[in-house]
Design an enzyme around this catalytic site. Structure first.
Site, PDB file in Angstrom:
ATOM      1  N   ASP A  16     -29.996 -20.577  11.418  1.00  0.00           N
ATOM      2  CA  ASP A  16     -29.482 -19.329  10.852  1.00  0.00           C
ATOM      3  C   ASP A  16     -28.209 -19.567  10.047  1.00  0.00           C
ATOM      4  O   ASP A  16     -27.936 -18.861   9.083  1.00  0.00           O
ATOM      5  CB  ASP A  16     -29.222 -18.337  11.992  1.00  0.00           C
ATOM      6  CG  ASP A  16     -29.025 -16.926  11.491  1.00  0.00           C
ATOM      7  OD1 ASP A  16     -29.597 -16.579  10.447  1.00  0.00           O
ATOM      8  OD2 ASP A  16     -28.278 -16.166  12.141  1.00  0.00           O
ATOM      9  N   HIS A 207     -27.494 -11.416  19.421  1.00  0.00           N
ATOM     10  CA  HIS A 207     -27.217 -12.199  18.212  1.00  0.00           C
ATOM     11  C   HIS A 207     -26.193 -11.405  17.398  1.00  0.00           C
ATOM     12  O   HIS A 207     -26.539 -10.454  16.701  1.00  0.00           O
ATOM     13  CB  HIS A 207     -28.535 -12.378  17.431  1.00  0.00           C
ATOM     14  CG  HIS A 207     -28.421 -13.231  16.228  1.00  0.00           C
ATOM     15  ND1 HIS A 207     -28.904 -14.528  16.192  1.00  0.00           N
ATOM     16  CD2 HIS A 207     -27.895 -13.005  15.009  1.00  0.00           C
ATOM     17  CE1 HIS A 207     -28.679 -15.050  14.996  1.00  0.00           C
ATOM     18  NE2 HIS A 207     -28.072 -14.138  14.254  1.00  0.00           N
ATOM     19  N   HIS A 209     -22.937 -10.752  14.764  1.00  0.00           N
ATOM     20  CA  HIS A 209     -22.292 -11.209  13.525  1.00  0.00           C
ATOM     21  C   HIS A 209     -20.856 -10.705  13.519  1.00  0.00           C
ATOM     22  O   HIS A 209     -20.582  -9.586  13.950  1.00  0.00           O
ATOM     23  CB  HIS A 209     -23.049 -10.674  12.311  1.00  0.00           C
ATOM     24  CG  HIS A 209     -24.295 -11.452  12.005  1.00  0.00           C
ATOM     25  ND1 HIS A 209     -24.977 -11.329  10.834  1.00  0.00           N
ATOM     26  CD2 HIS A 209     -24.960 -12.378  12.733  1.00  0.00           C
ATOM     27  CE1 HIS A 209     -26.024 -12.141  10.844  1.00  0.00           C
ATOM     28  NE2 HIS A 209     -26.039 -12.781  11.989  1.00  0.00           N
ATOM     29  N   CYS A 240     -21.885 -14.441   5.217  1.00  0.00           N
ATOM     30  CA  CYS A 240     -22.771 -13.573   4.452  1.00  0.00           C
ATOM     31  C   CYS A 240     -22.846 -14.036   3.001  1.00  0.00           C
ATOM     32  O   CYS A 240     -21.827 -14.140   2.329  1.00  0.00           O
ATOM     33  CB  CYS A 240     -22.275 -12.132   4.508  1.00  0.00           C
ATOM     34  SG  CYS A 240     -23.277 -11.046   3.499  1.00  0.00           S
TER      35      CYS A 240
HETATM   36 MG    MG Z   1     -27.462 -14.466  12.177  1.00  0.00          MG
END
Ligand code: MG
Length: 289
Positions: A16, A207, A209, A240
């Site tokens: 990821d 998960h 951010h 991002c």
């Molecule tokens: Mg992620």
């Protein structure tokens, strides 16, 4: 008796994190990164994604990376797969676990993968059943569980419905994603309480951010509510792509620091994580030159 509480950390940086990094990283550098992470003793490392090369060029070398790493006993090496073809690649590469993904938000699903939630679930059903027949555990990522960039605040009933459908088809672990990093600590109460009928907090993975700088505060609240499993990315890899400098995945080092502050064991060696991160950053600098 004094029981040591334990937090499980899945390192998702190689998949990821790198997926969201624009700088190309060589297969050799990825393999070295994963091998260094393996020495940190993670319960699980998500290595790569068996996705079409024209979709995510950064992960086009999934088979080479899987073949090149040195696996450590005690670590599960998982891969993300979007469809049956991806599953074929994952099985051929000896993946020990797979992850599939679906969005809780209809608008996000249609914009992100050009398919409705229903279409995504239909496509995943044979993937999950074949993986389970091959005795692989299956993680089901559900994105946008708190807020969607198009639809705003998510209705928990909608998230619950998607989670229930994944469990019905045989997914062994629900992994709830705050995809845009919009959560505040109170959202965990609303979310986890709302999902009680399908899964207990102790059986779910989060998960998070760190887009808004609140991931650690949110994680701390989730831990207080009984969550014991989190994803994170070494060095916060995978900022991002649409907002340079804005953090994406919560950093593994920050999660380990939180666990230590709360007196929770992770089994992960933070110094070794820093070694892995530093080595990868150096390799990324080298490839830019
Ligand atoms: Mg992620």
């Amino acid at each position: 008796m004094n029981v040591q509480r334990v937090i499980r950390i899945t390192e998702v940086g190689p998949r990821d994190g790198l997926q969201n990094e624009a700088t190309p990283v060589s297969s050799a550098a990825k393999i070295a990164f994963i091998n260094a992470l393996s020495k940190a003793n993670f319960a699980e490392i998500e290595v790569t994604s068996f996705v079409r090369a024209d979709r995510i060029a950064q992960l086009a070398d999934a088979a080479q990376v899987m073949a090149g790493i040195t696996r450590s006993t005690g670590t599960v090496y998982s891969v993300l797969v979007p469809n049956e073809r991806g599953l074929d690649g994952a099985l051929a590469a000896g993946a020990e676990k797979i992850s599939v993904f679906v969005s809780a938000s209809e608008s996000f699903s249609q914009r992100n993968v050009n398919a409705t939630i229903q279409e995504c679930l239909d496509k995943l059903r044979p993937v999950v059943s074949r993986a389970r027949a091959a005795a692989l555990p299956v993680r089901g990522y559900v994105s946008c569980v708190v807020k969607c960039p198009y639809d705003g605040v998510m209705n928990v009933a909608q998230v619950r419905e998607v989670c229930a459908r994944l469990l019905e088809m045989g997914v062994t672990e629900l992994d709830l994603g705050d995809t845009i990093g919009a959560a505040v600590p109170d959202d965990m109460d609303r979310l986890l309480n709302g999902l009680q009928s399908v899964a207990e907090p102790k059986d779910m993975t989060l998960h998070l951010h760190n887009t808004s700088g609140r991931a650690i505060a949110v994680a701390e609240r989730a831990i207080a509510l009984g969550v014991v499993s989190f994803d994170s990315s070494a060095g916060g890899l995978g900022g991002c792509p649409y907002a340079p400098g804005s953090p994406g995945n919560v950093a593994t080092e920050d999660m380990l620091e939180l666990a230590a502050r709360l007196g929770l064991a992770t089994g992960v060696n933070v110094d070794q994580v820093r070694v892995a991160t530093a080595q990868l950053r150096k390799d990324m600098q080298g490839s830019k030159a």
